[in-house]
Design a protein around this motif. Structure first.
Motif, PDB file in Angstrom:
ATOM      1  N   LEU A  49       0.824  -1.212   0.000  1.00 35.88           N
ATOM      2  CA  LEU A  49       0.000   0.000   0.000  1.00 35.88           C
ATOM      3  C   LEU A  49       0.858   1.262   0.000  1.00 35.88           C
ATOM      4  CD1 LEU A  49      -2.685  -1.212   2.559  1.00 35.88           C
ATOM      5  CD2 LEU A  49      -2.836  -1.223   0.053  1.00 35.88           C
ATOM      6  N   ALA A  50       1.850   1.298  -0.864  1.00 38.93           N
ATOM      7  CA  ALA A  50       2.753   2.434  -1.069  1.00 38.93           C
ATOM      8  C   ALA A  50       3.664   2.716   0.123  1.00 38.93           C
ATOM      9  CB  ALA A  50       1.975   3.684  -1.461  1.00 38.93           C
ATOM     10  N   SER A  51       3.878   1.714   0.987  1.00 41.91           N
ATOM     11  CA  SER A  51       4.747   1.855   2.149  1.00 41.91           C
ATOM     12  C   SER A  51       5.599   0.598   2.303  1.00 41.91           C
ATOM     13  CB  SER A  51       3.914   2.022   3.426  1.00 41.91           C
ATOM     14  OG  SER A  51       3.124   3.174   3.372  1.00 41.91           O
ATOM     15  N   ILE A  52       6.612   0.686   3.166  1.00 43.25           N
ATOM     16  CA  ILE A  52       7.340  -0.529   3.497  1.00 43.25           C
ATOM     17  C   ILE A  52       6.393  -1.447   4.259  1.00 43.25           C
ATOM     18  CG2 ILE A  52       9.628   0.537   3.462  1.00 43.25           C
ATOM     19  CD1 ILE A  52       9.560   0.710   6.493  1.00 43.25           C
ATOM     20  N   SER A  53       6.703  -2.721   4.285  1.00 43.72           N
ATOM     21  CA  SER A  53       5.818  -3.669   4.957  1.00 43.72           C
ATOM     22  C   SER A  53       5.756  -3.364   6.457  1.00 43.72           C
ATOM     23  CB  SER A  53       6.317  -5.095   4.733  1.00 43.72           C
ATOM     24  OG  SER A  53       7.580  -5.287   5.337  1.00 43.72           O
ATOM     25  N   GLY A  54       4.665  -3.775   7.079  1.00 44.42           N
ATOM     26  CA  GLY A  54       4.450  -3.511   8.495  1.00 44.42           C
ATOM     27  C   GLY A  54       5.535  -4.078   9.383  1.00 44.42           C
ATOM     28  N   GLU A  55       6.002  -5.282   9.075  1.00 36.41           N
ATOM     29  CA  GLU A  55       7.046  -5.900   9.898  1.00 36.41           C
ATOM     30  C   GLU A  55       8.351  -5.111   9.813  1.00 36.41           C
ATOM     31  OE1 GLU A  55       9.463 -10.069  10.014  1.00 36.41           O
ATOM     32  OE2 GLU A  55       7.277 -10.232   9.912  1.00 36.41           O
ATOM     33  N   MET A  56       8.681  -4.609   8.628  1.00 38.71           N
ATOM     34  CA  MET A  56       9.894  -3.799   8.488  1.00 38.71           C
ATOM     35  C   MET A  56       9.717  -2.472   9.229  1.00 38.71           C
ATOM     36  SD  MET A  56      13.028  -3.698   7.292  1.00 38.71           S
ATOM     37  CE  MET A  56      13.202  -4.877   5.969  1.00 38.71           C
ATOM     38  N   LYS A  57       8.556  -1.867   9.108  1.00 37.89           N
ATOM     39  CA  LYS A  57       8.284  -0.606   9.815  1.00 37.89           C
ATOM     40  C   LYS A  57       8.364  -0.822  11.320  1.00 37.89           C
ATOM     41  CE  LYS A  57       6.625   3.726  10.152  1.00 37.89           C
ATOM     42  NZ  LYS A  57       6.505   3.949  11.572  1.00 37.89           N
ATOM     43  N   GLU A  58       7.826  -1.935  11.798  1.00 37.06           N
ATOM     44  CA  GLU A  58       7.883  -2.251  13.230  1.00 37.06           C
ATOM     45  C   GLU A  58       9.329  -2.390  13.704  1.00 37.06           C
ATOM     46  OE1 GLU A  58       6.729  -3.149  17.149  1.00 37.06           O
ATOM     47  OE2 GLU A  58       5.644  -2.190  15.510  1.00 37.06           O
ATOM     48  N   MET A  59      10.184  -2.984  12.883  1.00 37.22           N
ATOM     49  CA  MET A  59      11.598  -3.102  13.242  1.00 37.22           C
ATOM     50  C   MET A  59      12.208  -1.717  13.429  1.00 37.22           C
ATOM     51  SD  MET A  59      15.040  -2.870  12.221  1.00 37.22           S
ATOM     52  CE  MET A  59      14.849  -2.529  10.481  1.00 37.22           C
ATOM     53  N   PHE A  60      11.952  -0.821  12.483  1.00 41.58           N
ATOM     54  CA  PHE A  60      12.478   0.533  12.612  1.00 41.58           C
ATOM     55  C   PHE A  60      11.887   1.238  13.838  1.00 41.58           C
ATOM     56  CE2 PHE A  60      13.396   0.216   7.950  1.00 41.58           C
ATOM     57  CZ  PHE A  60      14.752   0.471   8.020  1.00 41.58           C
ATOM     58  N   ASP A  61      10.577   1.120  14.035  1.00 46.39           N
ATOM     59  CA  ASP A  61       9.930   1.760  15.182  1.00 46.39           C
ATOM     60  C   ASP A  61      10.498   1.258  16.502  1.00 46.39           C
ATOM     61  OD1 ASP A  61       8.263   3.219  13.508  1.00 46.39           O
ATOM     62  OD2 ASP A  61       6.518   1.924  13.817  1.00 46.39           O
ATOM     63  N   LEU A  77      11.513   4.394   3.359  1.00 54.98           N
ATOM     64  CA  LEU A  77      12.741   3.801   3.873  1.00 54.98           C
ATOM     65  C   LEU A  77      13.875   4.832   3.893  1.00 54.98           C
ATOM     66  CD1 LEU A  77      13.854   0.222   3.106  1.00 54.98           C
ATOM     67  CD2 LEU A  77      15.501   2.017   3.489  1.00 54.98           C
ATOM     68  N   ASP A  78      13.990   5.620   2.846  1.00 55.57           N
ATOM     69  CA  ASP A  78      15.043   6.644   2.796  1.00 55.57           C
ATOM     70  C   ASP A  78      14.857   7.706   3.878  1.00 55.57           C
ATOM     71  OD1 ASP A  78      16.535   5.501   0.760  1.00 55.57           O
ATOM     72  OD2 ASP A  78      15.568   6.666  -0.814  1.00 55.57           O
ATOM     73  N   ARG A  79      13.620   8.048   4.176  1.00 50.73           N
ATOM     74  CA  ARG A  79      13.381   9.036   5.245  1.00 50.73           C
ATOM     75  C   ARG A  79      13.811   8.493   6.597  1.00 50.73           C
ATOM     76  NH1 ARG A  79       7.881  12.294   4.728  1.00 50.73           N
ATOM     77  NH2 ARG A  79       8.895  13.253   6.498  1.00 50.73           N
ATOM     78  N   ILE A  80      13.527   7.226   6.833  1.00 52.31           N
ATOM     79  CA  ILE A  80      13.950   6.602   8.092  1.00 52.31           C
ATOM     80  C   ILE A  80      15.472   6.552   8.156  1.00 52.31           C
ATOM     81  CG2 ILE A  80      13.961   4.460   9.424  1.00 52.31           C
ATOM     82  CD1 ILE A  80      11.071   3.986   8.235  1.00 52.31           C
ATOM     83  N   ALA A  81      16.113   6.128   7.071  1.00 56.84           N
ATOM     84  CA  ALA A  81      17.579   6.053   7.024  1.00 56.84           C
ATOM     85  C   ALA A  81      18.204   7.433   7.213  1.00 56.84           C
ATOM     86  CB  ALA A  81      18.030   5.426   5.707  1.00 56.84           C
ATOM     87  N   THR A  82      17.568   8.461   6.691  1.00 58.26           N
ATOM     88  CA  THR A  82      18.047   9.825   6.901  1.00 58.26           C
ATOM     89  C   THR A  82      17.985  10.182   8.385  1.00 58.26           C
ATOM     90  OG1 THR A  82      17.398  10.529   4.686  1.00 58.26           O
ATOM     91  CG2 THR A  82      17.627  12.263   6.350  1.00 58.26           C
ATOM     92  N   GLY A  83      16.930   9.755   9.060  1.00 59.15           N
ATOM     93  CA  GLY A  83      16.813   9.997  10.499  1.00 59.15           C
ATOM     94  C   GLY A  83      17.923   9.319  11.281  1.00 59.15           C
ATOM     95  N   TRP A  84      18.325   8.124  10.850  1.00 62.89           N
ATOM     96  CA  TRP A  84      19.442   7.409  11.492  1.00 62.89           C
ATOM     97  C   TRP A  84      20.783   7.944  11.009  1.00 62.89           C
ATOM     98  CZ3 TRP A  84      18.323   1.414  11.536  1.00 62.89           C
ATOM     99  CH2 TRP A  84      17.396   1.138  12.537  1.00 62.89           C
ATOM    100  N   ARG A  85      20.732   8.835  10.015  1.00 67.34           N
ATOM    101  CA  ARG A  85      21.919   9.430   9.408  1.00 67.34           C
ATOM    102  C   ARG A  85      22.834   8.384   8.752  1.00 67.34           C
ATOM    103  NH1 ARG A  85      19.848  11.811  13.441  1.00 67.34           N
ATOM    104  NH2 ARG A  85      19.546  14.043  13.575  1.00 67.34           N
ATOM    105  N   LEU A  86      22.164   7.410   8.109  1.00 64.65           N
ATOM    106  CA  LEU A  86      22.893   6.410   7.344  1.00 64.65           C
ATOM    107  C   LEU A  86      23.279   7.013   5.999  1.00 64.65           C
ATOM    108  CD1 LEU A  86      20.644   3.269   7.984  1.00 64.65           C
ATOM    109  CD2 LEU A  86      22.684   3.997   9.246  1.00 64.65           C
TER     110      LEU A  86
END
Length: 160
Positions: free
Chosen positions: A58-70, A102-111
């Motif tokens: 649904l135009a997002s990363i999968s829920g399990e991947m999002k949960e890992m980041f969260d 995913l890129d926005r999350i990685a930017t937050g982690w400064r990867l």
């Protein structure tokens, strides 16, 4: 960098495509393959770099991947800066929404992104196509393997 030179391949898959691509990216000695739901903060902090592999849902990363980041976001914030990452998205159409997220999350982690985003479009648009088990073409598997190997080599050589 992490304590060792390990490239952590984090994946989630519903229909097999992302899992197959993650396993291909991990076909070298310095890779560690972990399903997103099994990742610990320690795993993230010990890794020298990352490849995130998941489907677009649904135009997002999968829920399990999002949960890992969260789950681990604040525990690793400020501790992974500058580490290299890449991504592989299994998409039904364009994969752009998941890639942006995913890129926005990685930017937050400064990867640091060290490879172009890899989006593999399986063209699944109907329910039965979306839920069907996927088979990744051999050429795509080779490209995923090369992606993992090149990032691992870059880490080993100190390029990243």
């Amino acid at each position: 960098m992490g304590e060792d030179r390990t490239l952590l391949i984090i994946w989630h898959s519903r229909t097999g495509a992302s899992e197959q691509m993650a396993k291909a990216a991990a076909r070298h000695e310095n890779a560690r393959l972990i399903r997103a739901s099994n990742v610990t903060t320690h795993d993230l902090l010990d890794a020298a770099g990352y490849v995130f592999v998941c489907p677009e849902n649904l135009a997002s990363i999968s829920g399990e991947m999002k949960e890992m980041f969260d789950t681990h976001y604040y525990a690793v914030l400020g501790k992974t800066e500058g580490r290299p990452y890449a991504s592989i998205i299994a998409a039904g159409s364009d994969g752009e929404g998941a890639q942006r997220q995913l890129d926005r999350i990685a930017t937050g982690w400064r990867l640091k992104r060290v490879a172009d985003p890899k989006v593999v479009n399986f063209g699944a648009q109907k329910a039965e196509e979306i839920w069907a088990e996927k088979t990744v073409p051999p050429q795509i598997e080779r490209e995923c393997e090369e992606l993992g190997l090149s990032i691992s080599e870059g880490i080993s050589l100190g390029v990243f």
